[in-house]
Design a protein around this motif. Sequence first.
Motif, mmCIF file in Angstrom:
data_model
loop_
_atom_site.group_PDB
_atom_site.id
_atom_site.type_symbol
_atom_site.label_atom_id
_atom_site.label_comp_id
_atom_site.label_asym_id
_atom_site.label_seq_id
_atom_site.Cartn_x
_atom_site.Cartn_y
_atom_site.Cartn_z
ATOM 1 N N LEU A 129 -9.647 -1.359 5.003
ATOM 2 C CA LEU A 129 -8.845 -0.549 5.915
ATOM 3 C C LEU A 129 -9.628 -0.191 7.177
ATOM 4 N N ALA A 130 -10.901 0.121 7.021
ATOM 5 C CA ALA A 130 -11.735 0.444 8.179
ATOM 6 C C ALA A 130 -11.816 -0.758 9.125
ATOM 7 N N MET A 131 -11.969 -1.941 8.546
ATOM 8 C CA MET A 131 -12.003 -3.164 9.348
ATOM 9 C C MET A 131 -10.689 -3.368 10.096
ATOM 10 N N MET A 132 -9.566 -3.219 9.389
ATOM 11 C CA MET A 132 -8.261 -3.434 10.008
ATOM 12 C C MET A 132 -8.010 -2.441 11.139
ATOM 13 N N ASN A 133 -8.361 -1.175 10.931
ATOM 14 C CA ASN A 133 -8.163 -0.173 11.964
ATOM 15 C C ASN A 133 -8.971 -0.492 13.213
ATOM 16 N N ALA A 134 -10.207 -0.942 13.021
ATOM 17 C CA ALA A 134 -11.038 -1.305 14.165
ATOM 18 C C ALA A 134 -10.434 -2.487 14.918
ATOM 19 N N LEU A 135 -9.942 -3.481 14.184
ATOM 20 C CA LEU A 135 -9.348 -4.657 14.808
ATOM 21 C C LEU A 135 -8.086 -4.308 15.584
ATOM 22 N N PHE A 136 -7.229 -3.472 14.996
ATOM 23 C CA PHE A 136 -5.972 -3.142 15.653
ATOM 24 C C PHE A 136 -6.171 -2.182 16.813
ATOM 25 N N ILE B 85 0.834 -1.201 0.000
ATOM 26 C CA ILE B 85 0.000 0.000 0.000
ATOM 27 C C ILE B 85 0.866 1.247 0.000
ATOM 28 N N TYR B 86 0.584 2.163 -0.911
ATOM 29 C CA TYR B 86 1.321 3.416 -1.002
ATOM 30 C C TYR B 86 0.848 4.345 0.115
ATOM 31 N N PRO B 87 1.716 4.746 1.042
ATOM 32 C CA PRO B 87 1.284 5.512 2.213
ATOM 33 C C PRO B 87 0.480 6.770 1.907
ATOM 34 N N ASP B 88 0.909 7.561 0.914
ATOM 35 C CA ASP B 88 0.186 8.796 0.617
ATOM 36 C C ASP B 88 -1.221 8.530 0.094
ATOM 37 N N PHE B 89 -1.426 7.367 -0.520
ATOM 38 C CA PHE B 89 -2.761 7.027 -1.007
ATOM 39 C C PHE B 89 -3.729 6.860 0.160
ATOM 40 N N VAL B 90 -3.277 6.192 1.217
ATOM 41 C CA VAL B 90 -4.123 6.008 2.401
ATOM 42 C C VAL B 90 -4.454 7.358 3.045
ATOM 43 N N LYS B 91 -3.479 8.234 3.076
ATOM 44 C CA LYS B 91 -3.715 9.564 3.659
ATOM 45 C C LYS B 91 -4.711 10.357 2.814
ATOM 46 N N ARG B 92 -4.633 10.204 1.495
ATOM 47 C CA ARG B 92 -5.519 10.965 0.622
ATOM 48 C C ARG B 92 -6.976 10.522 0.742
ATOM 49 N N ILE B 93 -7.198 9.228 0.949
ATOM 50 C CA ILE B 93 -8.580 8.744 0.998
ATOM 51 C C ILE B 93 -9.151 8.775 2.418
ATOM 52 N N SER B 94 -8.343 9.187 3.392
ATOM 53 C CA SER B 94 -8.855 9.381 4.746
ATOM 54 C C SER B 94 -9.710 10.645 4.801
ATOM 55 N N THR B 95 -10.505 10.787 5.853
ATOM 56 C CA THR B 95 -11.356 11.963 6.034
ATOM 57 C C THR B 95 -11.069 12.567 7.398
ATOM 58 N N PRO B 96 -11.573 13.779 7.659
ATOM 59 C CA PRO B 96 -11.370 14.381 8.985
ATOM 60 C C PRO B 96 -11.912 13.514 10.125
#
Length: 290
Positions: free
Chosen positions: A159-166, A92-103
């Motif tokens: 990603l939402a699932m993984m964040n909740a799990l971690f 996963i390209y790190p900046d891509f994850v940051k771009r698709i995140s929201t406030p």
Amino acid sequence: MKEVNSCKTAIENCKRTKTFSVAHLYKEEKTMDMHIHDCYEVYYSISGGKQFLIDNCFYPISPGDLFIINQYESHKLTQIDNSVHERIVLCIYPDFVKRISTPDTDLDYCFSNRESRFRHKVSLDKAQQKRFLYYISKITSAKGYAHDIVEQAAFMELLAMMNALFDVNAAESNVSDYKYNQHIEAILGYVNQNIDQNISVGQLAGNFFLSESYICRIFKQATGTTINKYITARRISIAKAHLNEGDSVGEAFDKSGFGDYSSFFKAFTKAVGVSPKKYANLSSEIPAKL
């Protein structure tokens, strides 16, 4: 998105597209030595049966285990055998994850939020395993009209699932889950605490009252790599992180712990594929978060 059958191909695709790539691996590639990626890595074990060394932490691998590996974290599969080892790897390209995140939703949280007791592994139950594989299938089977939207939507849900799990995993963290040889745990801790200093096998042997041959043997048996290769990989990891933060090549060299610039230059160029200066220039060209 077409899934690939090689970690190296997945990494190349990730860098080329600046998004993400999926690899489904059924047989053993030639095992990499201790290595570092510029991209994030998500490793999902289907068959289990091996052991991970990530930075200074050992983890046994069982079916259904999910590992989150940050950019610049050195890692290596150890205790390699000849059995089939099926797994899925997301690069996963790190900046891509940051771009698709929201406030309101930081999808980068499980990668960027690393507390002292952070565990890279969470073991999924049967329902969570099915859900994970459902998202992977949705990503890799999307075709035709709006395939890119379907892929990204499934990826964001994953990603939402993984964040909740971690997030839950961090709250329940128990360092006794790590499988350590006591000597190796102490050696890894010492190396990482003193990585910016001169460290030799003889110094480590004297510090832990062990012979040089014995300390080299138990380290190789436990980690699958040598002490010197591990130290070099960790120092390159640190140098890459500093270069990406905007430090000069000289500053990255000073902070990484290499004894002389020539050794730093040769080791970095061999491991990364480009010189430190070129790597720094490439890093500065990456667009900022939108």
